[in-house]
Design a protein around this motif. Structure first.
Motif, PDB file in Angstrom:
ATOM      1  N   UNK A  66       0.809  -1.231   0.000  1.00 36.16           N
ATOM      2  CA  UNK A  66       0.000   0.000   0.000  1.00 36.16           C
ATOM      3  C   UNK A  66       0.836   1.273   0.000  1.00 36.16           C
ATOM      4  N   UNK A  67       0.304   2.297  -0.642  1.00 28.12           N
ATOM      5  CA  UNK A  67       0.853   3.654  -0.657  1.00 28.12           C
ATOM      6  C   UNK A  67       2.295   3.711  -1.163  1.00 28.12           C
ATOM      7  N   UNK A  68       2.567   3.196  -2.369  1.00 21.82           N
ATOM      8  CA  UNK A  68       3.936   3.271  -2.893  1.00 21.82           C
ATOM      9  C   UNK A  68       4.298   4.707  -3.235  1.00 21.82           C
ATOM     10  N   UNK A  69       5.577   5.058  -3.199  1.00 20.86           N
ATOM     11  CA  UNK A  69       5.972   6.405  -3.644  1.00 20.86           C
ATOM     12  C   UNK A  69       5.646   6.589  -5.118  1.00 20.86           C
ATOM     13  N   UNK A  70       5.221   7.780  -5.484  1.00 23.60           N
ATOM     14  CA  UNK A  70       4.764   8.041  -6.844  1.00 23.60           C
ATOM     15  C   UNK A  70       5.853   7.777  -7.886  1.00 23.60           C
ATOM     16  N   UNK A  71       7.118   7.898  -7.475  1.00 21.33           N
ATOM     17  CA  UNK A  71       8.211   7.735  -8.426  1.00 21.33           C
ATOM     18  C   UNK A  71       8.557   6.270  -8.679  1.00 21.33           C
ATOM     19  N   UNK A  72       7.960   5.357  -7.943  1.00 25.02           N
ATOM     20  CA  UNK A  72       8.327   3.945  -8.060  1.00 25.02           C
ATOM     21  C   UNK A  72       7.733   3.313  -9.312  1.00 25.02           C
ATOM     22  N   UNK A  73       8.335   2.212  -9.734  1.00 28.16           N
ATOM     23  CA  UNK A  73       7.892   1.479 -10.914  1.00 28.16           C
ATOM     24  C   UNK A  73       6.433   1.037 -10.784  1.00 28.16           C
ATOM     25  N   UNK A  74       6.081   0.449  -9.640  1.00 24.74           N
ATOM     26  CA  UNK A  74       4.723  -0.082  -9.482  1.00 24.74           C
ATOM     27  C   UNK A  74       3.682   1.035  -9.420  1.00 24.74           C
ATOM     28  N   UNK A  75       4.020   2.145  -8.772  1.00 25.06           N
ATOM     29  CA  UNK A  75       3.071   3.265  -8.722  1.00 25.06           C
ATOM     30  C   UNK A  75       2.847   3.849 -10.112  1.00 25.06           C
ATOM     31  N   UNK A  76       3.920   3.963 -10.892  1.00 23.31           N
ATOM     32  CA  UNK A  76       3.789   4.478 -12.260  1.00 23.31           C
ATOM     33  C   UNK A  76       2.938   3.546 -13.110  1.00 23.31           C
ATOM     34  N   UNK A  77       3.132   2.240 -12.945  1.00 23.60           N
ATOM     35  CA  UNK A  77       2.334   1.277 -13.698  1.00 23.60           C
ATOM     36  C   UNK A  77       0.864   1.354 -13.281  1.00 23.60           C
ATOM     37  N   UNK A  78       0.621   1.493 -11.983  1.00 25.13           N
ATOM     38  CA  UNK A  78      -0.751   1.598 -11.505  1.00 25.13           C
ATOM     39  C   UNK A  78      -1.435   2.835 -12.096  1.00 25.13           C
ATOM     40  N   UNK A  79      -0.710   3.931 -12.196  1.00 29.30           N
ATOM     41  CA  UNK A  79      -1.278   5.146 -12.785  1.00 29.30           C
ATOM     42  C   UNK A  79      -1.605   4.951 -14.259  1.00 29.30           C
ATOM     43  N   UNK A  80      -0.751   4.228 -14.988  1.00 28.14           N
ATOM     44  CA  UNK A  80      -1.009   3.985 -16.405  1.00 28.14           C
ATOM     45  C   UNK A  80      -2.236   3.095 -16.594  1.00 28.14           C
ATOM     46  N   UNK A  81      -2.397   2.101 -15.725  1.00 26.60           N
ATOM     47  CA  UNK A  81      -3.589   1.239 -15.803  1.00 26.60           C
ATOM     48  C   UNK A  81      -4.840   2.060 -15.545  1.00 26.60           C
ATOM     49  N   UNK A  82      -4.792   2.926 -14.550  1.00 29.97           N
ATOM     50  CA  UNK A  82      -5.957   3.767 -14.235  1.00 29.97           C
ATOM     51  C   UNK A  82      -6.312   4.672 -15.402  1.00 29.97           C
ATOM     52  N   UNK A 101      -6.366  -5.206 -10.838  1.00 32.43           N
ATOM     53  CA  UNK A 101      -7.199  -4.174 -11.446  1.00 32.43           C
ATOM     54  C   UNK A 101      -8.318  -4.744 -12.312  1.00 32.43           C
ATOM     55  N   UNK A 102      -8.264  -6.059 -12.565  1.00 31.20           N
ATOM     56  CA  UNK A 102      -9.213  -6.700 -13.491  1.00 31.20           C
ATOM     57  C   UNK A 102      -9.160  -6.034 -14.860  1.00 31.20           C
ATOM     58  N   UNK A 103      -7.940  -5.708 -15.293  1.00 30.93           N
ATOM     59  CA  UNK A 103      -7.784  -5.080 -16.602  1.00 30.93           C
ATOM     60  C   UNK A 103      -7.820  -6.167 -17.673  1.00 30.93           C
ATOM     61  N   UNK A 104      -8.621  -5.984 -18.710  1.00 30.27           N
ATOM     62  CA  UNK A 104      -8.760  -7.024 -19.736  1.00 30.27           C
ATOM     63  C   UNK A 104      -7.436  -7.331 -20.437  1.00 30.27           C
ATOM     64  N   UNK A 105      -7.065  -8.588 -20.460  1.00 31.32           N
ATOM     65  CA  UNK A 105      -5.800  -8.986 -21.065  1.00 31.32           C
ATOM     66  C   UNK A 105      -5.764  -8.695 -22.565  1.00 31.32           C
ATOM     67  N   UNK A 129     -10.629   4.130 -21.810  1.00 32.06           N
ATOM     68  CA  UNK A 129     -11.106   2.984 -22.569  1.00 32.06           C
ATOM     69  C   UNK A 129     -10.166   2.533 -23.665  1.00 32.06           C
ATOM     70  N   UNK A 130      -8.894   2.870 -23.532  1.00 30.89           N
ATOM     71  CA  UNK A 130      -7.943   2.527 -24.583  1.00 30.89           C
ATOM     72  C   UNK A 130      -7.130   1.289 -24.263  1.00 30.89           C
ATOM     73  N   UNK A 131      -6.116   1.074 -25.077  1.00 27.40           N
ATOM     74  CA  UNK A 131      -5.222  -0.055 -24.880  1.00 27.40           C
ATOM     75  C   UNK A 131      -4.077   0.354 -23.963  1.00 27.40           C
ATOM     76  N   UNK A 132      -3.439  -0.658 -23.385  1.00 30.05           N
ATOM     77  CA  UNK A 132      -2.320  -0.435 -22.477  1.00 30.05           C
ATOM     78  C   UNK A 132      -1.068  -1.024 -23.114  1.00 30.05           C
ATOM     79  N   UNK A 133      -0.121  -0.178 -23.454  1.00 30.15           N
ATOM     80  CA  UNK A 133       1.135  -0.631 -24.031  1.00 30.15           C
ATOM     81  C   UNK A 133       2.189  -0.699 -22.934  1.00 30.15           C
TER      82      UNK A 133
END
Length: 307
Positions: free
Chosen positions: A169-185, A250-254, A191-195
């Motif tokens: 929980x609560x990763x620093x914004x600069x971290x890899x996982x936080x950046x990935x979470x922001x891109x998924x959101x 995130x239940x993001x569609x594969x 409603x687009x694709x995730x590269x």
């Protein structure tokens, strides 16, 4: 018993505060600005990198502190930024602790990146000679070395915990996982694709709450003064697994994910695996939170139920 947590509002500091509270300690946080999650703790608003050692000593001495945890220091892009927020802070903290008429235990949070890049398969043990190559890693090693030098000279009672990459929980914004979470959101919102460019790398990751429990144990453990203690899971996990668990949480569609391999561009090279035997022996500590659960907790804390 009273603990003073420096950097109490950060990703690690907030978990350290919660862990000490759960163990019945009186917790006092120090940071540049207050935060809602510290409402149950004492708090001092202070820029530790800018404060004079005498001012820091007053904060620690007036409470007084049995244990001081240094979880402070922000991320930075340049060596100058890192030197200010980490090394300058630690040097002033060491001076401040030397001014006190009593000797609290200092638990300093270091980083696995201090070891520098190593060949795949290497088990990183505490006696390995660190050879960091990035500004972040070099400055982190300098801060740990400053603490260890003072401890071995008898100026401080201090231990350095060299922590693996963290999840939870609560990763620093600069971290890899936080950046990935922001891109998924963002992909969900539009409603687009995730590269995704996923490096062929394996790293030791640990939940930040397990790190906080190690900090609590290090605060009272005997015979650890002047030592480095690795804190990780002791396993090198493929980065692709972490990416998959976050998409799952995130239940993001594969079928909306486009993956491609990419070279490693990070602070830690393409392999880290910590030897955690010393932590087991001296702290009676072991990681308890699985990485998949840790990654899922990160998403749930930020977004609630899967999207």
């Amino acid at each position: 018993m009273r603990v003073v947590v420096l950097g109490a509002t950060g990703s690690v500091g907030r978990q350290v505060c919660a862990a000490y509270q759960a163990h019945g300690w009186d917790v006092h946080g120090v940071a540049r600005r207050p935060a809602p999650h510290l409402s149950g703790c004492g708090f001092t608003e202070l820029d530790l990198a800018a404060a004079a050692p005498g001012r820091i000593a007053t904060v620690l001495g007036d409470l007084p502190a049995d244990v001081v945890v240094n979880a402070a220091g922000g991320w930075g892009d340049t060596e100058e930024e890192m030197t200010y927020s980490h090394l300058r802070l630690v040097r002033r903290l060491v001076e401040a602790l030397a001014l006190l008429p009593f000797r609290p235990r200092l638990v300093h949070l270091g980083s696995v990146h201090e070891y520098g890049p190593v060949p795949a398969g290497t088990l990183l043990h505490e006696d390995l000679l660190p050879e960091p190559v990035t500004p972040y890693a070099r400055v982190k090693l300098e801060t740990s070395s400053a603490v260890l030098t003072a401890a071995r000279a008898g100026v401080l009672d201090a231990v350095v915990l060299r922590a693996a990459n963290m999840s939870g929980p609560h990763p620093p914004q600069e971290s890899f996982l936080a950046a990935l979470m922001a891109r998924i959101s963002t992909a969900f919102a539009h409603g687009g694709r995730l590269e995704l460019s996923v490096a062929d790398a394996r790293r030791d990751f640990i939940d930040v709450r397990d790190v906080a429990q190690a900090v609590v144990r290090a605060g009272r453990a005997p015979a650890v003064g002047g030592l480095v203690v690795n804190i990780g899971r002791g396993d090198a996990v493929p980065i692709g697994d972490l990416v998959g668990w976050l998409l799952e949480a995130a239940a993001f569609p594969e079928d909306r994910v486009d993956r491609r391999e990419a070279p490693v561009r990070s602070k830690g090279g393409d392999w880290t695996r910590l030897d955690i035997g010393r932590a087991r022996r001296l702290l009676s500590w072991a990681p308890r939170i699985g990485l998949r659960d840790s990654v899922h907790s990160m998403w749930r804390t930020a977004h609630g139920a899967p999207a």
